[in-house]
Design a protein around this motif. Structure first.
Motif, PDB file in Angstrom:
ATOM      1  N   LEU A  54      45.224  17.300  59.483  1.00  0.00           N
ATOM      2  CA  LEU A  54      45.366  18.618  59.835  1.00  0.00           C
ATOM      3  C   LEU A  54      46.297  19.324  58.676  1.00  0.00           C
ATOM      4  O   LEU A  54      46.360  20.152  58.114  1.00  0.00           O
ATOM      5  N   ALA A  55      47.589  18.459  58.685  1.00  0.00           N
ATOM      6  CA  ALA A  55      48.697  19.320  57.931  1.00  0.00           C
ATOM      7  C   ALA A  55      48.183  18.883  56.390  1.00  0.00           C
ATOM      8  O   ALA A  55      48.599  19.915  55.600  1.00  0.00           O
ATOM      9  N   ALA A  56      47.464  17.836  56.032  1.00  0.00           N
ATOM     10  CA  ALA A  56      47.080  18.035  54.480  1.00  0.00           C
ATOM     11  C   ALA A  56      46.150  19.077  54.219  1.00  0.00           C
ATOM     12  O   ALA A  56      46.207  19.921  53.364  1.00  0.00           O
ATOM     13  N   LEU A  57      45.160  19.653  55.188  1.00  0.00           N
ATOM     14  CA  LEU A  57      44.283  20.833  55.230  1.00  0.00           C
ATOM     15  C   LEU A  57      45.150  22.044  54.777  1.00  0.00           C
ATOM     16  O   LEU A  57      44.827  22.794  53.957  1.00  0.00           O
ATOM     17  N   GLN A  58      46.056  22.036  55.938  1.00  0.00           N
ATOM     18  CA  GLN A  58      46.883  23.356  55.930  1.00  0.00           C
ATOM     19  C   GLN A  58      47.586  23.362  54.518  1.00  0.00           C
ATOM     20  O   GLN A  58      47.960  24.710  54.254  1.00  0.00           O
ATOM     21  N   ALA A  59      47.916  22.390  53.981  1.00  0.00           N
ATOM     22  CA  ALA A  59      48.792  22.466  52.865  1.00  0.00           C
ATOM     23  C   ALA A  59      47.800  22.758  51.338  1.00  0.00           C
ATOM     24  O   ALA A  59      48.468  22.996  50.378  1.00  0.00           O
ATOM     25  N   GLY A  60      46.321  22.629  51.832  1.00  0.00           N
ATOM     26  CA  GLY A  60      45.584  22.935  50.887  1.00  0.00           C
ATOM     27  C   GLY A  60      44.847  21.922  49.972  1.00  0.00           C
ATOM     28  O   GLY A  60      44.071  22.004  49.073  1.00  0.00           O
ATOM     29  N   ALA A  61      44.824  20.692  50.622  1.00  0.00           N
ATOM     30  CA  ALA A  61      44.124  19.527  50.208  1.00  0.00           C
ATOM     31  C   ALA A  61      42.670  19.682  50.239  1.00  0.00           C
ATOM     32  O   ALA A  61      42.099  20.341  51.162  1.00  0.00           O
ATOM     33  N   ARG A  62      42.126  19.508  49.052  1.00  0.00           N
ATOM     34  CA  ARG A  62      40.496  19.726  49.219  1.00  0.00           C
ATOM     35  C   ARG A  62      39.686  18.406  49.797  1.00  0.00           C
ATOM     36  O   ARG A  62      38.588  18.495  49.831  1.00  0.00           O
ATOM     37  N   GLY A  63      40.398  17.206  49.782  1.00  0.00           N
ATOM     38  CA  GLY A  63      39.768  16.154  50.438  1.00  0.00           C
ATOM     39  C   GLY A  63      40.611  15.141  50.965  1.00  0.00           C
ATOM     40  O   GLY A  63      42.002  15.220  50.732  1.00  0.00           O
ATOM     41  N   TYR A  64      39.961  14.168  51.798  1.00  0.00           N
ATOM     42  CA  TYR A  64      41.097  13.350  52.673  1.00  0.00           C
ATOM     43  C   TYR A  64      40.322  12.002  52.688  1.00  0.00           C
ATOM     44  O   TYR A  64      39.175  12.042  53.266  1.00  0.00           O
ATOM     45  N   LEU A  65      40.750  11.043  52.221  1.00  0.00           N
ATOM     46  CA  LEU A  65      40.182   9.652  52.162  1.00  0.00           C
ATOM     47  C   LEU A  65      41.164   8.708  52.680  1.00  0.00           C
ATOM     48  O   LEU A  65      42.479   8.635  52.145  1.00  0.00           O
ATOM     49  N   VAL A  66      40.896   7.601  53.358  1.00  0.00           N
ATOM     50  CA  VAL A  66      41.718   6.461  53.820  1.00  0.00           C
ATOM     51  C   VAL A  66      41.774   5.428  52.888  1.00  0.00           C
ATOM     52  O   VAL A  66      40.445   4.950  52.328  1.00  0.00           O
ATOM     53  N   LYS A  67      42.598   4.724  52.355  1.00  0.00           N
ATOM     54  CA  LYS A  67      42.699   3.855  51.509  1.00  0.00           C
ATOM     55  C   LYS A  67      41.910   2.638  52.117  1.00  0.00           C
ATOM     56  O   LYS A  67      41.798   2.537  53.075  1.00  0.00           O
ATOM     57  N   GLY A  68      41.117   1.970  51.335  1.00  0.00           N
ATOM     58  CA  GLY A  68      40.136   1.194  51.721  1.00  0.00           C
ATOM     59  C   GLY A  68      38.637   1.790  51.396  1.00  0.00           C
ATOM     60  O   GLY A  68      37.616   0.929  51.476  1.00  0.00           O
ATOM     61  N   ALA A  69      38.666   2.842  51.050  1.00  0.00           N
ATOM     62  CA  ALA A  69      37.324   3.464  50.598  1.00  0.00           C
ATOM     63  C   ALA A  69      36.955   2.741  49.339  1.00  0.00           C
ATOM     64  O   ALA A  69      37.568   2.582  48.541  1.00  0.00           O
ATOM     65  N   GLY A  70      35.469   2.511  49.140  1.00  0.00           N
ATOM     66  CA  GLY A  70      35.151   1.951  47.977  1.00  0.00           C
ATOM     67  C   GLY A  70      35.184   2.625  46.946  1.00  0.00           C
ATOM     68  O   GLY A  70      35.599   4.010  46.748  1.00  0.00           O
ATOM     69  N   ALA A  71      35.394   2.099  45.661  1.00  0.00           N
ATOM     70  CA  ALA A  71      35.426   2.450  44.425  1.00  0.00           C
ATOM     71  C   ALA A  71      34.456   3.764  44.000  1.00  0.00           C
ATOM     72  O   ALA A  71      34.824   4.837  43.695  1.00  0.00           O
ATOM     73  N   GLY A  72      33.235   3.686  44.378  1.00  0.00           N
ATOM     74  CA  GLY A  72      32.059   4.662  44.210  1.00  0.00           C
ATOM     75  C   GLY A  72      32.386   5.957  45.231  1.00  0.00           C
ATOM     76  O   GLY A  72      32.245   6.795  44.571  1.00  0.00           O
ATOM     77  N   GLU A  73      32.905   5.703  46.264  1.00  0.00           N
ATOM     78  CA  GLU A  73      33.236   6.694  47.317  1.00  0.00           C
ATOM     79  C   GLU A  73      34.321   7.444  46.493  1.00  0.00           C
ATOM     80  O   GLU A  73      34.291   8.757  46.948  1.00  0.00           O
TER      81      GLU A  73
END
Length: 224
Positions: free
Chosen positions: A100-119
């Motif tokens: 929520l804090a990232a979105l409020q700060a203006g982030a356009r996306g949020y991924l957790v480390k471990g996501a594949g390179a393609g993602e």
């Protein structure tokens, strides 16, 4: 720079993370298909701000935990200094408060480390084109959070906090000073100061104002 206009479909990326091996691995993954051009790397918030001013990237891939500031604070600063610059959070933090804090700060996306390179590559290109991207689990949690509204308590939003620390953070977000918090919770001021120190450490902030900003970004303190 002459290479800026060579291929407008290839986003120019800044990677911000304090782990050199992670940065080099992510850079290799992003550039392996020619889908992006990593123009700079930064290990700190200060380096990130300098790199953005110097390289004018199309996308910033931002870690949440940096040595000198929170990636959320850097994202907020970038929003003021470079309006419209997309920031994609790529972090180990999977709690609702950080999302929520990232979105409020203006982030356009949020991924957790471990996501594949393609993602990650797809996410970078999507936010560069003006879209928003969230991993499957994050998207499901975001939907639930939006459905429930912003009425959450600090313990739920910031799982790293103890129940007492969560109570203190709620009161900090409402603008109470340590003396009033001590009176409200029937604690000594010294005990409250200790709780505040632990809260700052866990939220990775250094000032009360930053703690209030993090808490209010997550929906605390708005009503009383």
């Amino acid at each position: 720079m002459s290479h800026e206009d060579e291929d407008a479909t290839v986003p120019r990326v800044l990677i911000v993370d304090d782990h050199p091996l992670f940065r080099s691995g992510l850079k290799a993954a992003l550039e392996s298909t020619g889908g992006t051009d990593v123009v700079a790397e930064a290990a700190t918030a200060a380096e990130a701000l300098e790199a953005v001013a110097r390289e004018t990237p199309d996308v910033v891939v931002m870690d949440l935990a940096l040595p000198d500031a929170s990636g959320i604070d850097v994202t907020r600063q970038l929003g003021g200094l470079h309006p419209g610059l997309p920031v994609l959070m790529l972090t180990m933090s999977d709690d609702d408060g950080s999302l929520l804090a990232a979105l409020q700060a203006g982030a356009r996306g949020y991924l957790v480390k471990g996501a594949g390179a393609g993602e990650v590559l797809h996410a970078v290109r999507t936010v560069a084109a003006g879209g928003a991207v969230f991993g499957p689990q994050t998207a499901a949690r975001l939907t639930a959070l939006l459905r429930e509204g912003r009425h959450h308590d600090a313990e739920q939003l910031f799982p790293a906090l103890t129940a007492r620390e969560a109570e203190v953070l709620e009161l900090i977000a409402r603008g109470l000073d340590n003396r009033r918090i001590a009176r409200h919770l029937v604690l000594s001021e010294k005990t409250v100061r200790n709780h505040v120190t632990h809260i700052f450490d866990k939220l990775q902030v250094t000032t009360r104002a930053e703690a209030v900003a993090r808490a209010r970004d997550a929906g605390l303190g708005d009503e009383d």
